[in-house]
Design a protein around this motif. Structure first.
Motif, PDB file in Angstrom:
ATOM      1  N   GLU A  52       0.863  -1.261   0.030  1.00 22.09           N
ATOM      2  CA  GLU A  52       0.188   0.150  -0.066  1.00 22.09           C
ATOM      3  C   GLU A  52       1.035   1.310  -0.086  1.00 22.09           C
ATOM      4  N   HIS A  53       1.962   1.091   0.704  1.00 20.23           N
ATOM      5  CA  HIS A  53       2.918   2.412   0.662  1.00 20.23           C
ATOM      6  C   HIS A  53       3.759   2.651  -0.537  1.00 20.23           C
ATOM      7  N   ARG A  54       4.043   1.559  -1.255  1.00 18.93           N
ATOM      8  CA  ARG A  54       4.634   1.601  -2.675  1.00 18.93           C
ATOM      9  C   ARG A  54       3.695   2.330  -3.320  1.00 18.93           C
ATOM     10  N   THR A  55       2.458   1.743  -3.521  1.00 18.47           N
ATOM     11  CA  THR A  55       1.296   2.354  -4.327  1.00 18.47           C
ATOM     12  C   THR A  55       0.932   3.786  -3.955  1.00 18.47           C
ATOM     13  N   LEU A  56       1.094   4.254  -2.779  1.00 18.05           N
ATOM     14  CA  LEU A  56       0.790   5.709  -2.286  1.00 18.05           C
ATOM     15  C   LEU A  56       2.085   6.405  -3.083  1.00 18.05           C
ATOM     16  N   LEU A  57       3.127   6.024  -2.852  1.00 21.49           N
ATOM     17  CA  LEU A  57       4.311   6.672  -3.349  1.00 21.49           C
ATOM     18  C   LEU A  57       4.251   6.836  -4.980  1.00 21.49           C
TER      19      LEU A  57
END
Length: 107
Positions: A52-57
């Motif tokens: 989820e954090h990679r997608t956000l970035l």
């Protein structure tokens, strides 16, 4: 003390056969169960959060209001591969590492 060592030694004559294989299997069951518990309670949720954090970035773009891991609030003015420039006050821009962006504010 010597009597305790003989009591823990196993059956007389060293007979192992089928019972020895079953005992090894029974000792492996708790290890497999513990790994399953660790996987579903620790490893899997951590991998999901990282994804989820990679997608956000990847979705980060100019104009987004963000909060860094250190708690700094600001507006994104430019995004590079690893660096994000954000405006924290009118005319005050700072550069941060992209991975330190914690969330995108929903205003």
């Amino acid at each position: 003390m010597l009597g305790l060592a003989f009591a823990m030694a196993g059956p007389p004559g060293g007979a192992t056969g089928q019972a020895g294989g079953m005992a090894a299997f029974q000792q492996a069951i708790p290890l497999v169960l513990m790994f399953g518990i660790f996987y579903f309670l620790l490893i899997r949720p951590q991998q999901k959060k990282a994804k989820e954090h990679r997608t956000l970035l990847e979705a980060l773009k100019k104009g987004d209001l963000i909060i860094t891991a250190g708690g700094v609030h600001g507006k994104v003015t430019s995004v590079d591969d690893t660096i994000v420039t954000m405006e924290v006050a009118p005319g005050v821009n700072i550069k941060i590492t992209k991975s330190y962006v914690a969330t995108i504010k929903k205003d």
